[in-house]
Motif scaffolding. Sequence first.
Motif, PDB file in Angstrom:
ATOM      1  N   UNK A  32     -49.781-106.486 -31.873  1.00  0.00           N
ATOM      2  CA  UNK A  32     -50.457-106.802 -30.626  1.00  0.00           C
ATOM      3  C   UNK A  32     -51.649-105.900 -30.356  1.00  0.00           C
ATOM      4  N   UNK A  33     -52.149-106.001 -29.139  1.00  0.00           N
ATOM      5  CA  UNK A  33     -53.295-105.211 -28.703  1.00  0.00           C
ATOM      6  C   UNK A  33     -52.891-103.735 -28.694  1.00  0.00           C
ATOM      7  N   UNK A  34     -53.526-102.891 -29.521  1.00  0.00           N
ATOM      8  CA  UNK A  34     -53.101-101.492 -29.603  1.00  0.00           C
ATOM      9  C   UNK A  34     -53.213-100.742 -28.280  1.00  0.00           C
ATOM     10  N   UNK A  35     -54.169-101.105 -27.451  1.00  0.00           N
ATOM     11  CA  UNK A  35     -54.328-100.434 -26.163  1.00  0.00           C
ATOM     12  C   UNK A  35     -53.170-100.782 -25.228  1.00  0.00           C
ATOM     13  N   UNK A  36     -52.787-102.046 -25.201  1.00  0.00           N
ATOM     14  CA  UNK A  36     -51.664-102.483 -24.363  1.00  0.00           C
ATOM     15  C   UNK A  36     -50.342-101.923 -24.883  1.00  0.00           C
ATOM     16  N   UNK A  37     -50.172-101.914 -26.200  1.00  0.00           N
ATOM     17  CA  UNK A  37     -48.931-101.417 -26.791  1.00  0.00           C
ATOM     18  C   UNK A  37     -48.741 -99.935 -26.484  1.00  0.00           C
TER      19      UNK A  37
END
Length: 183
Positions: A149-154
């Motif tokens: 997934x989105x590394x920032x969100x994860x």
Amino acid sequence: MNERPTYQEALRRTGLLGVLAPFDPHVVGTLPLGVARPDSDIDIVCSATDLPAAVGLIWKHFGENESFAVHQWSAKGRPVTATFEAYGWPFEIFISSTPVQDQAGWRHFEVERRLLSLGGPAFHTAICELRAEGVKTEPAFACVLKLEGDPYAVLYDLFSTSNDQLTAILRAQGFAAGRIQEA
């Protein structure tokens, strides 16, 4: 030839943290994590209920510095950023009305700090290798840990994860667990 000072010395010389003291400033990012590249900047997150007053104070103290700029996104909840150069270092200040402990930059920094402390030297080396190739910080962590997934969100979501859960994620990728060092 003058060598640029350490980032800590540049912070001291500018007096930036003292100027920003009313806004709960915290240095975050790759430099205090020990995963910086030569072009890394000094990142600081702050919280201000009166954003124009905070920007005015920064402008007053640093507006004459090289490359000084202030940017405000129109999207609600986005921080104001101020950038400038001093003592051979680029500075980037994020000022938000959100308390520091709830800001994405702080949450990313804290989970990355915990992962680096728990992951041991091999994990640190793996992150630094990707960073040296030009990979941004959050994507480097996500890549090494094989997070989907989105590394920032994860990474934002991992902030609330226990050290035992972070250790399990690290071990699943073959990294030995270290010990958390207090910041």
